[in-house]
Design an enzyme around this catalytic site. Sequence first.
Site, short mmCIF file in Angstrom:
data_model
loop_
_atom_site.label_atom_id
_atom_site.label_comp_id
_atom_site.label_asym_id
_atom_site.label_seq_id
_atom_site.Cartn_x
_atom_site.Cartn_y
_atom_site.Cartn_z
N TYR A 4 23.08 -35.25 -13.30
CA TYR A 4 23.83 -35.40 -12.05
C TYR A 4 23.10 -34.95 -10.79
O TYR A 4 23.67 -34.95 -9.71
CB TYR A 4 25.14 -34.60 -12.16
CG TYR A 4 26.28 -35.38 -12.81
CD1 TYR A 4 26.21 -35.76 -14.14
CD2 TYR A 4 27.42 -35.71 -12.09
CE1 TYR A 4 27.25 -36.45 -14.74
CE2 TYR A 4 28.46 -36.41 -12.68
CZ TYR A 4 28.37 -36.78 -14.01
OH TYR A 4 29.41 -37.46 -14.59
N LYS A 61 23.05 -33.10 -27.96
CA LYS A 61 22.45 -34.28 -28.58
C LYS A 61 20.98 -33.95 -28.86
O LYS A 61 20.06 -34.70 -28.49
CB LYS A 61 22.62 -35.48 -27.64
CG LYS A 61 22.42 -36.83 -28.26
CD LYS A 61 23.38 -37.19 -29.39
CE LYS A 61 22.84 -38.41 -30.12
NZ LYS A 61 23.52 -38.65 -31.40
N ASP A 104 28.36 -36.82 -30.69
CA ASP A 104 29.04 -38.00 -31.28
C ASP A 104 30.01 -37.55 -32.37
O ASP A 104 31.17 -37.97 -32.42
CB ASP A 104 28.02 -39.06 -31.76
CG ASP A 104 26.84 -38.49 -32.53
OD1 ASP A 104 26.73 -37.25 -32.65
OD2 ASP A 104 26.02 -39.29 -33.03
N ASP A 151 31.76 -34.70 -18.91
CA ASP A 151 32.56 -35.69 -18.18
C ASP A 151 33.26 -36.61 -19.18
O ASP A 151 34.47 -36.85 -19.10
CB ASP A 151 31.65 -36.50 -17.26
CG ASP A 151 32.40 -37.57 -16.49
OD1 ASP A 151 33.48 -37.25 -15.96
OD2 ASP A 151 31.94 -38.71 -16.45
N ASP A 204 37.66 -36.70 -20.48
CA ASP A 204 38.64 -37.79 -20.48
C ASP A 204 39.23 -37.97 -21.89
O ASP A 204 40.44 -38.18 -22.05
CB ASP A 204 38.02 -39.12 -20.03
CG ASP A 204 38.03 -39.29 -18.50
OD1 ASP A 204 37.94 -38.28 -17.78
OD2 ASP A 204 38.12 -40.44 -18.03
C1 IPM Z 1 34.95 -36.34 -12.69
C2 IPM Z 1 34.46 -37.67 -12.14
C3 IPM Z 1 33.16 -37.50 -11.37
C4 IPM Z 1 32.10 -37.00 -12.34
C5 IPM Z 1 32.68 -38.78 -10.66
C6 IPM Z 1 33.71 -39.31 -9.68
C7 IPM Z 1 31.37 -38.62 -9.96
O1 IPM Z 1 34.36 -38.60 -13.16
O2 IPM Z 1 35.15 -35.41 -11.92
O3 IPM Z 1 35.17 -36.25 -13.90
O4 IPM Z 1 31.43 -37.79 -13.01
O5 IPM Z 1 31.95 -35.79 -12.44
MN MN Z 2 35.20 -37.93 -15.06
#
Ligand code: IPM
Ligand code: MN
Length: 358
Positions: free
Chosen positions: A143, A194, A227, A251, A255
């Site tokens: 990042y 990984k 994984d 990240d 999710d």
């Molecule tokens: C998050 C988002 C951000 C990230 C994006 C918008 C750059 O997905 O905060 O999870 O990848 O960190």
């Molecule tokens: Mn995200």
Amino acid sequence: MCGDDPRMIRIALIPGDGVGPEVVREAERVLSACVDAGLARLSTESFPHGADHYLATGETLSERSFERLRDEFDAILLGAVGDPRVPDGRHARDILLGLRMRLDLFINFRPARLRLPELSPLRSADRRPIDFVIFRENTEGLYTGAGRVESAGEPNERAVSEAIATRPGVERIVRAAFEHARSEGLHRVTLGDKANAVPHVYGLWRRVFTEVSQDYPGIEADMQYVDALAMQLVRSPDRFQVIVTSNLLGDILSDLAAEIVGGMGLAPSANLNPGRHALYEPVHGSAPDIAGSGTANPMAAILSAALLLRNAGAAEAADRIDKAVDEALRSGIRTPDVGGESTTAQVGGWIADRVERG
Ligand code: IPM
Ligand code: MN
Ligand code: NAD
């Protein structure tokens, strides 16, 4: 807390894009309810940064705003940034990643707790509690923007994005994860990496993880390839307590973690440099597919405000918000993403009311 004079908390709001302003508005109502209930003292100031501001002015995050956010506030509450009118996402990177990097918010704290078994899409969710937290490294990895594109547009075009891991950078997030486990009485920290395919960066992660774990003898240091870890999160999510991982892997896992406990509408997060700066935000994005429809779930933003209050010393206010969210979910006060028919404002209003009445 009756009789106490709670400390004034100065909060900067960055509602941002899409559903961001819709959910931050509800978080603000809940914060006001905490003030009205005498559980917190706070001031808020809204910043315009986002796609509209960028498209109108060409400015992503001004230097002046950055300095004010850094110097004049105890915490930032952000909605979401990202807009289809800015396809390269430049403003979002400058604002969100810019604040994370420039304020050195190295911990991205992303808790995942199943509040009601029926919210999980997992078959076994009715039998097992799910309650873990991801410590996502937030200033390094893939990042940093390091890299280049060579021979752009040519048949031999080559793009390089460099993953950066430094020993101090890895050590501080791994230590934060173990410290959290120790202070919460937990007995396992899992590293997601990984190292089999990406030996330089994740070899360093494994070495540092193993070294740091020596300082925490009662806590199991569990290393898993990411994984297989993703597979285990679906199969046996109850075995996880604290997961520590790199920026991009965190990240993705966050999710997945959100989804197994009810979805993006319920997942809060905190970007932290303890004792210095903090930025709170839902894990979800600007959700352009539902923006403007009045159906965005404000709970992730409201729970992010609760994390803010807890870290700023207003634990009773945070507890009350947490309970009110549980109650709203149990009572069917839910937006469509969690199986209800309420609007964003109805959910926010109900929670604010419950918080105020105690
Ligand atoms: C998050 C988002 C951000 C990230 C994006 C918008 C750059 O997905 O905060 O999870 O990848 O960190
Ligand atoms: Mn995200
Ligand atoms: P997203 O999280 O915005 O949406 C993913 C899915 O979840 C969509 O179907 C959306 O409708 C749903 N969803 C998200 N939040 C919801 C809520 N509060 N209530 C109900 N449903 C919700 O991810 P995306 O679609 O990949 O990204 C959209 C934009 O947001 C992109 O520009 C992306 O870069 C940005 N983004 C920003 C942040 C942030 O600011 N922290 C985080 C993630 C993505």
